[in-house]
Every structure is written in C-alpha cells, then in structure tokens.
Design an enzyme around this catalytic site. Structure first.
Site, PDB file in Angstrom:
ATOM      1  N   TYR A   1     -10.095  11.819  -6.957  1.00 45.19           N
ATOM      2  CA  TYR A   1      -8.630  11.804  -7.041  1.00 45.19           C
ATOM      3  C   TYR A   1      -8.070  13.095  -6.385  1.00 45.19           C
ATOM      4  CZ  TYR A   1      -9.302   7.243  -9.281  1.00 45.19           C
ATOM      5  OH  TYR A   1      -9.410   6.049  -9.756  1.00 45.19           O
TER       6      TYR A   1
ATOM      7  N   PRO B   1      -2.432  -2.142 -12.198  1.00 43.65           N
ATOM      8  CA  PRO B   1      -1.741  -2.855 -13.050  1.00 43.65           C
ATOM      9  C   PRO B   1      -0.400  -3.381 -12.378  1.00 43.65           C
ATOM     10  CG  PRO B   1      -1.715  -0.782 -14.280  1.00 43.65           C
ATOM     11  CD  PRO B   1      -2.606  -0.963 -12.947  1.00 43.65           C
TER      12      PRO B   1
ATOM     13  N   ALA C   1      -0.223  -3.495  -9.189  1.00 42.54           N
ATOM     14  CA  ALA C   1      -0.476  -3.698  -7.777  1.00 42.54           C
ATOM     15  C   ALA C   1      -0.271  -2.661  -6.674  1.00 42.54           C
ATOM     16  CB  ALA C   1       0.166  -5.062  -6.995  1.00 42.54           C
ATOM     17  N   SER C   2      -0.538  -1.525  -7.266  1.00 41.67           N
ATOM     18  CA  SER C   2      -0.210  -0.120  -6.458  1.00 41.67           C
ATOM     19  C   SER C   2       1.182   0.008  -6.017  1.00 41.67           C
ATOM     20  CB  SER C   2      -1.500   0.126  -5.400  1.00 41.67           C
ATOM     21  OG  SER C   2      -2.653   0.041  -6.074  1.00 41.67           O
ATOM     22  N   GLY C   3       2.078  -0.350  -6.803  1.00 46.41           N
ATOM     23  CA  GLY C   3       3.397  -0.351  -6.603  1.00 46.41           C
ATOM     24  C   GLY C   3       4.350  -1.749  -6.154  1.00 46.41           C
TER      25      GLY C   3
ATOM     26  N   THR D   1       6.641  -3.131  -8.689  1.00 42.52           N
ATOM     27  CA  THR D   1       7.768  -2.313  -9.258  1.00 42.52           C
ATOM     28  C   THR D   1       8.915  -3.122  -8.736  1.00 42.52           C
ATOM     29  OG1 THR D   1       7.607  -0.923  -7.279  1.00 42.52           O
ATOM     30  CG2 THR D   1       6.393  -0.373  -9.187  1.00 42.52           C
TER      31      THR D   1
HETATM   32  N1  LIG Z   1     -11.685   2.186 -10.401  1.00 37.89           N
HETATM   33  C1  LIG Z   1     -11.081   2.137  -8.975  1.00 37.89           C
HETATM   34  O1  LIG Z   1     -11.685   1.910  -8.177  1.00 37.89           O
HETATM   35  C2  LIG Z   1      -9.554   2.205  -8.931  1.00 37.89           C
HETATM   36  C3  LIG Z   1      -8.915   1.929  -7.999  1.00 37.89           C
HETATM   37  C4  LIG Z   1      -7.641   1.992  -7.977  1.00 37.89           C
HETATM   38  C5  LIG Z   1      -6.974   2.546  -9.282  1.00 37.89           C
HETATM   39  N2  LIG Z   1      -7.797   2.926 -10.062  1.00 37.89           N
HETATM   40  C6  LIG Z   1      -6.955   3.562 -11.460  1.00 37.89           C
HETATM   41  O2  LIG Z   1      -5.633   2.587 -11.947  1.00 37.89           O
HETATM   42  C7  LIG Z   1      -4.581   3.633 -11.910  1.00 37.89           C
HETATM   43  C8  LIG Z   1      -3.358   2.750 -11.476  1.00 37.89           C
HETATM   44  O3  LIG Z   1      -3.549   2.189 -10.236  1.00 37.89           O
HETATM   45  P1  LIG Z   1      -2.654   2.398  -8.970  1.00 37.89           P
HETATM   46  O4  LIG Z   1      -2.547   3.873  -8.909  1.00 37.89           O
HETATM   47  O5  LIG Z   1      -3.350   1.592  -7.929  1.00 37.89           O
HETATM   48  O6  LIG Z   1      -1.268   1.798  -8.986  1.00 37.89           O
HETATM   49  P2  LIG Z   1      -0.355   1.056  -9.968  1.00 37.89           P
HETATM   50  O7  LIG Z   1      -0.492   1.622 -11.605  1.00 37.89           O
HETATM   51  O8  LIG Z   1      -0.688  -0.421  -9.860  1.00 37.89           O
HETATM   52  O9  LIG Z   1       1.217   1.484  -9.428  1.00 37.89           O
HETATM   53  C9  LIG Z   1       1.372   2.635  -9.234  1.00 37.89           C
HETATM   54  C10 LIG Z   1       2.571   2.751  -8.649  1.00 37.89           C
HETATM   55  O10 LIG Z   1       3.703   2.415  -9.253  1.00 37.89           O
HETATM   56  C11 LIG Z   1       4.635   3.039  -9.310  1.00 37.89           C
HETATM   57  N3  LIG Z   1       5.332   3.228 -10.613  1.00 37.89           N
HETATM   58  C12 LIG Z   1       4.764   3.497 -11.712  1.00 37.89           C
HETATM   59  N4  LIG Z   1       5.685   3.362 -12.798  1.00 37.89           N
HETATM   60  C13 LIG Z   1       6.797   3.269 -12.244  1.00 37.89           C
HETATM   61  C14 LIG Z   1       8.153   3.116 -12.805  1.00 37.89           C
HETATM   62  N5  LIG Z   1       8.517   3.233 -13.816  1.00 37.89           N
HETATM   63  N6  LIG Z   1       9.198   2.850 -11.906  1.00 37.89           N
HETATM   64  C15 LIG Z   1       8.935   2.774 -10.581  1.00 37.89           C
HETATM   65  N7  LIG Z   1       7.544   2.897  -9.783  1.00 37.89           N
HETATM   66  C16 LIG Z   1       6.665   3.286 -10.778  1.00 37.89           C
HETATM   67  C17 LIG Z   1       4.344   4.383  -8.546  1.00 37.89           C
HETATM   68  O11 LIG Z   1       5.442   4.663  -7.671  1.00 37.89           O
HETATM   69  P3  LIG Z   1       5.755   5.729  -7.007  1.00 37.89           P
HETATM   70  O12 LIG Z   1       4.719   6.064  -5.731  1.00 37.89           O
HETATM   71  O13 LIG Z   1       7.205   5.745  -6.146  1.00 37.89           O
HETATM   72  O14 LIG Z   1       5.649   7.141  -7.639  1.00 37.89           O
HETATM   73  C18 LIG Z   1       3.054   4.131  -7.861  1.00 37.89           C
HETATM   74  O15 LIG Z   1       3.262   4.023  -6.498  1.00 37.89           O
HETATM   75  C19 LIG Z   1      -5.033   4.522 -11.005  1.00 37.89           C
HETATM   76  O16 LIG Z   1      -4.198   5.800 -11.283  1.00 37.89           O
HETATM   77  C20 LIG Z   1      -6.361   4.893 -11.347  1.00 37.89           C
HETATM   78  O17 LIG Z   1      -6.579   5.446 -12.559  1.00 37.89           O
HETATM   79  C21 LIG Z   1      -9.036   2.746 -10.429  1.00 37.89           C
END
Ligand SMILES: NC(=O)c1ccc[n+]([C@@H]2O[C@H](COP(=O)([O-])OP(=O)(O)OC[C@H]3O[C@@H](n4cnc5c(N)ncnc54)[C@H](OP(=O)(O)O)[C@@H]3O)[C@@H](O)[C@H]2O)c1
Length: 313
Positions: A58, A207, A209-211, A214
């Site tokens: 990361y 959680p 769906a990567s945004g 939202t």
């Molecule tokens: N093991 C693996 O292969 C793997 C793969 C993927 C993810 N992960 C883990 O899972 C975590 C979360 O997954 P993810 O990063 O895919 O995405 P996510 O948590 O599903 O969504 C992240 C997105 O949500 C938005 N967000 C979060 N809180 C918000 C709020 N209060 N209001 C508006 N927008 C909000 C952010 O927007 P902005 O961009 O506008 O800030 C960001 O783009 C990662 O950080 C990582 O630790 C692991």
C-alpha cells in the site's frame, strides 16, 4: 466502540476497523497528503478503533509508515495487521508480483517491522495465494515467525475454501480477509460457511465496494485510479450499472434510519453472521467520524428481508 472476537482467537477487534490502503496513495489511490492521513488514523484511535489493516504494497511502504507515525505511543493499545506475499521491483503497479516463498517472507517481515516501528505484528496475513510457492513452505515459515514472536497470529487473504483446506494441513491461521460487501457476495457460497465451521474469523474487505456504496458515483463516472483498470470489483459495464441502480434504491432504506447509504452498508455487513470487523478505507478524519454513525442501531427484520431481496436481483 463494540469489539468482537476475531474467530476463535483471543484478539478482540473493533467492529469498525481502519483500512489503510487508501492513505498509501500512489499508485492505487489519490490520498489526502500525509498530514490528513495521519489525522485520519489518529481520529480512528480516538474513537475507539483498535484494528488497523495495512500492507507493504500500500503505497510501497507509505501506508505502514503513516500508521507507525500516527500510532507512535499507542502500540500496546492497538492490533496491527499487515501482510506479506506481494513484492515490487520498482514503485509501479505493473511490477508487483506474488511471492510467498520462505526467503521473501523473511525479508518482508523485517521491512514491515522497521516501517511499523515495532518488534511484533499482531496479525500477519498472506496477501494473495502465490501459485509458484507451495502452501507448505509459506505456512512453515509463518509458523517459525510465530515461534520467534515476530508475529502473534497468522491470517490469509483472498484464499478460496480449497486453498484454506490445503493450508490447514501445514499450519494454523485465525482469519480470512476477502472482498465482501452488499454488492459483492461471492464469499457467502463456500468461504464463509467454511470459516464459520472452523472458527476462522472473517475480515471483509472493501466494505463500501471501494466507494460505490457511498452513493457518490453514477453510471457516467469514469474512474481514473486503479478502479478504472479492472483489477478488483466492478467499476464499469453492466454489473457496475446494476450496482448503481441498487445503491440508488438502498438510499431510501438508509433514510428510514436518518442515515446515508454507506452507514447502511457497514451496518448490514456487521449484521451478517461471522463478521468481526469492517475495515473501512477512510482517508480523512471527517470520514472516520462520519462512519461512526454506521453502528449503534439495527436494520429492522422487514427492511433486512427487503434489502436482501433487492440485493439478490
Ligand atoms: N486483502 C486485500 O487484497 C484487500 C483488497 C482491498 C482492500 N483491502 C482492505 O480493505 C480496506 C477497505 O477497502 P477499500 O479501500 O477497497 O474500500 P472501501 O472501504 O470499500 O471504500 C473506500 C472508499 O470509501 C470512501 N469513503 C469512506 N468513508 C466515507 C465517508 N464517510 N464518506 C464518503 N466516502 C467515504 C472513500 O472515498 P474517497 O476516495 O472519496 O476518500 C474511499 O474511496 C483497504 O483499506 C484495505 O485495508 C484489502
């Protein structure tokens, strides 16, 4: 904040965790700059979040370094989860390759310990299965790290049921981290029942769906970061469009509770059996604060039934 046991282990993790992929920034995400990233992590700690999920890849070390900077004097109060098994030659997404060989893990653990400024990792996860290394070799090396107390527990990420079965022949692990959210539910078929049966904790990633959950994107959105490249999840095409339709409908369920759709998504996830923590990828303190509204209330039985019907379409 409520804490739950991670599977059958002794680790008790906050139901909302901090997903530190986003703060790593380049080459995957655009982040908010180091100061805002550090503030986001500190805000999470202040609000009772004790589970921080990061990985070497990361931001090529940036995410781990920021976690260390933010949690500087709080090491004994937090559960640090990082990963191994993805290496890079140069700082470009194209050079990332899978390697879970013993030598590589040995190199990676020392690098992570240095970046995280700690002498042990609470949860050390294999990021992706490596097709070129036997699971026996990987598990044996992880068990050695555990004996040496460099890691407290072992986790797997992105492993299928059959791959987990194979790993169990050579060692133990306490958790599976994989993609699972309202829109991406493949995990329910084989992996979740397997984990529940074996007492393996489930850490759903992405959680929101990567945004997409939202509610701030629409069918016309063109993603310019990693989401536009077809690496993980759905961010274009028919499935993406159907996800956007569902998100629009989910907004009205959320409003029944005076909440936003992302609060509903986190709440729904935490209501699924076997789920320990939702590692939300927040990038700034205001988001971390806002996401607290996802807990402390329940989706009614009737809404849950209707939501699940909608999600199944
Ligand atoms: N093991 C693996 O292969 C793997 C793969 C993927 C993810 N992960 C883990 O899972 C975590 C979360 O997954 P993810 O990063 O895919 O995405 P996510 O948590 O599903 O969504 C992240 C997105 O949500 C938005 N967000 C979060 N809180 C918000 C709020 N209060 N209001 C508006 N927008 C909000 C952010 O927007 P902005 O961009 O506008 O800030 C960001 O783009 C990662 O950080 C990582 O630790 C692991």
């Amino acid at each position: 904040m409520e804490k739950r046991k991670l599977g059958a282990s002794d680790l008790k993790v906050s139901v909302i965790g901090f997903g530190a992929w986003g703060i790593g920034g380049h080459p995957f995400w655009t982040n908010e700059g180091d100061n805002k990233s550090v503030s986001a992590v500190q805000k999470a700690f202040d609000l009772g979040i004790n589970f921080f999920d990061t990985a070497p890849v990361y931001g090529f070390g940036r995410s781990e370094r920021l976690i260390a900077k933010a949690l500087n004097k709080k090491r004994d109060k937090v559960i640090l989860a990082t990963k191994c098994g993805l290496r890079w030659e140069k700082e470009s997404a194209g050079s990332i390759r899978k390697d879970s060989s013993a030598n590589s893990i040995r190199f990676e653990i020392e690098e992570s310990l240095k970046r995280l400024k700690t002498d042990f990792i609470d949860l050390y996860q294999v990021h992706w299965p490596d097709p070129n290394t036997s699971f026996r070799e990987t598990m044996e090396e992880l068990l050695k790290l555990k004996e040496e107390k460099k890691i407290l527990t072992i986790g797997l990420s992105n492993f299928s049921k059959s791959q987990m079965e194979e790993c169990l022949k050579y060692g133990e692990f306490i958790s599976l981290q994989s993609m699972y959210n309202m829109l991406e539910r493949d995990l329910e078929k084989d992996e979740i029942p397997f984990c529940k049966e074996k007492g393996i904790g489930i850490i759903p990633y992405s959680p929101l769906a990567s945004g997409v959950l939202t509610g701030k994107y629409d069918k016309q959105t063109k993603f310019r970061d990693w989401r536009g490249k077809g690496i993980l999840g759905h961010f274009s095409g028919e499935i993406y469009e159907s996800h956007i339709d569902k998100v629009e409908k989910l907004k009205s369920f959320a409003s029944n509770y005076g909440k936003k759709v992302y609060h509903l998504a986190i709440n729904w996830l935490l209501a699924q059996e076997g789920i320990s923590t939702a590692i939300v990828g927040a990038k700034k303190a205001v988001q971390v604060q806002d996401n607290q509204q996802a807990t402390g209330w329940e989706i009614s039985e009737e809404d849950m039934k209707n939501i699940n019907e909608l999600l199944a379409t």
